[in-house]
Design a protein around this motif. Structure first.
Motif, PDB file in Angstrom:
ATOM      1  N   GLU A 108      -7.283  -8.173   0.292  1.00 51.91           N
ATOM      2  CA  GLU A 108      -7.413  -6.901  -0.421  1.00 51.91           C
ATOM      3  C   GLU A 108      -8.662  -6.149   0.033  1.00 51.91           C
ATOM      4  OE1 GLU A 108      -5.140  -7.955  -4.630  1.00 51.91           O
ATOM      5  OE2 GLU A 108      -7.310  -8.207  -4.463  1.00 51.91           O
ATOM      6  N   THR A 109      -9.713  -6.886   0.352  1.00 54.82           N
ATOM      7  CA  THR A 109     -10.926  -6.252   0.860  1.00 54.82           C
ATOM      8  C   THR A 109     -10.648  -5.514   2.162  1.00 54.82           C
ATOM      9  OG1 THR A 109     -12.411  -7.875  -0.156  1.00 54.82           O
ATOM     10  CG2 THR A 109     -13.249  -6.694   1.749  1.00 54.82           C
ATOM     11  N   GLU A 111       0.628   5.130   1.547  1.00 53.38           N
ATOM     12  CA  GLU A 111      -0.177   5.854   2.507  1.00 53.38           C
ATOM     13  C   GLU A 111       0.421   7.232   2.775  1.00 53.38           C
ATOM     14  OE1 GLU A 111      -0.027   3.241   5.813  1.00 53.38           O
ATOM     15  OE2 GLU A 111      -1.445   1.808   4.968  1.00 53.38           O
ATOM     16  N   GLU A 168     -10.076  -0.571   8.149  1.00 55.45           N
ATOM     17  CA  GLU A 168      -9.497  -1.851   7.752  1.00 55.45           C
ATOM     18  C   GLU A 168      -9.876  -2.942   8.757  1.00 55.45           C
ATOM     19  OE1 GLU A 168      -5.424  -0.372   5.459  1.00 55.45           O
ATOM     20  OE2 GLU A 168      -5.338  -0.886   7.593  1.00 55.45           O
ATOM     21  N   THR A 200      -8.615  -1.970   1.664  1.00 57.06           N
ATOM     22  CA  THR A 200      -9.158  -0.914   0.815  1.00 57.06           C
ATOM     23  C   THR A 200     -10.331  -0.264   1.500  1.00 57.06           C
ATOM     24  OG1 THR A 200     -10.081  -0.386  -1.361  1.00 57.06           O
ATOM     25  CG2 THR A 200     -10.665  -2.508  -0.431  1.00 57.06           C
ATOM     26  N   THR A 201     -10.568   1.002   1.201  1.00 58.44           N
ATOM     27  CA  THR A 201     -11.715   1.702   1.756  1.00 58.44           C
ATOM     28  C   THR A 201     -12.903   1.674   0.801  1.00 58.44           C
ATOM     29  OG1 THR A 201     -10.879   3.793   0.843  1.00 58.44           O
ATOM     30  CG2 THR A 201     -10.308   3.267   3.127  1.00 58.44           C
ATOM     31  N   SER A 202     -12.728   1.012  -0.370  1.00 57.15           N
ATOM     32  CA  SER A 202     -13.842   0.912  -1.317  1.00 57.15           C
ATOM     33  C   SER A 202     -14.763  -0.227  -0.885  1.00 57.15           C
ATOM     34  CB  SER A 202     -13.282   0.652  -2.728  1.00 57.15           C
ATOM     35  OG  SER A 202     -12.556  -0.556  -2.764  1.00 57.15           O
ATOM     36  N   THR A 225       0.843  -1.189   0.000  1.00 61.40           N
ATOM     37  CA  THR A 225       0.000   0.000   0.000  1.00 61.40           C
ATOM     38  C   THR A 225       0.881   1.242   0.000  1.00 61.40           C
ATOM     39  OG1 THR A 225      -0.097   0.134   2.418  1.00 61.40           O
ATOM     40  CG2 THR A 225      -1.791  -1.189   1.332  1.00 61.40           C
TER      41      THR A 225
END
Length: 227
Positions: free
Chosen positions: A216-217, A35, A150, A220-222, A33
């Protein structure tokens, strides 16, 4: 700096040398990532998905053998970090002669049933171990969680359909208010990266792709990806 700007899939190999011959315990695909914390820009290895050494292809295996031969490493633990480009070419990032941190030794044991520390001592004592077999256990991966969203995403993952989710809650160290006084700004990222984790999520599944997608989920903030 090199790691951040070389395109491709980031990999790390965890292995033991015995009499100059390398035995690969696991191959990890890395999750990274980028940041921003105030003025700081941080590139971070956030997670790993482990594959048993028996599944490593001939190209990577030959690359690792060449690294061991080049430095004349006879006995003991080591890791090799590399990047595999779209054309399959491999670029070396680093080679370290030690056990890895960030819970990697536990990840190896979960994936293969082998204790990397015991294997390292055994190499110096001349002991031989049975080779690592292909996928003796579910594929396992882990990610370090630094943000509340997260952690919430990890806590919402269902342990169903062969997917097993474990969250290891961490307690960040309490730093004095003036801890950064006199510390160059460039070094503060190390504290941000390594001392500010809320938890580590460990995920296992029969399919490594599901492990990767679940991790990955969490990172991510999506919207969450179906796993």
């Amino acid at each position: 700096m090199v790691e951040e700007f070389v395109d491709g899939t980031e990999l790390s190999v965890q292995a033991v040398a015995r009499d100059g011959a390398a035995e690969i315990l696991t191959l990890c695909e890395k999750l990274t990532t980028t940041e921003h914390d105030g003025p700081l820009y941080s590139f971070r290895e956030a997670g790993h998905v482990a594959y048993p050494g028996a599944e490593v292809d001939a190209r990577v295996r030959g690359f690792v053998d060449a690294c061991v031969a080049a430095v004349g490493y006879a006995n003991g633990p080591f890791h090799v970090d590399l990047i595999r480009g779209a054309d399959g070419a491999l670029d070396l990032l680093e080679m370290g002669f030690r056990l890895s941190g960030m819970g990697i030794t536990e990840l190896i044991e979960r994936t293969t049933g082998r204790d990397w520390g015991d294997d390292a001592l055994g190499a110096h004592l001349g002991e031989r171990r049975a080779p690592v077999t292909a996928a003796p256990r579910p594929y396992t991966g882990q990610a370090t969680l630094r943000h509340a969203d997260e952690l919430a995403a990890a806590e919402s993952l269902p342990s169903t359909g062969g997917l097993r989710v474990e969250i290891q809650y961490l307690r960040p160290p309490t730093l004095p208010a003036d801890w950064s006084a006199g510390v160059p700004e460039s070094l503060r990222a190390d504290v941000t990266r390594h001392a500010a984790a809320l938890a580590r999520v460990v995920i296992a599944a029969p399919d490594p792709t599901r492990v990767t997608r679940a991790l990955e989920t969490c990172l991510t903030t999506s919207a969450p990806v179906p796993v």
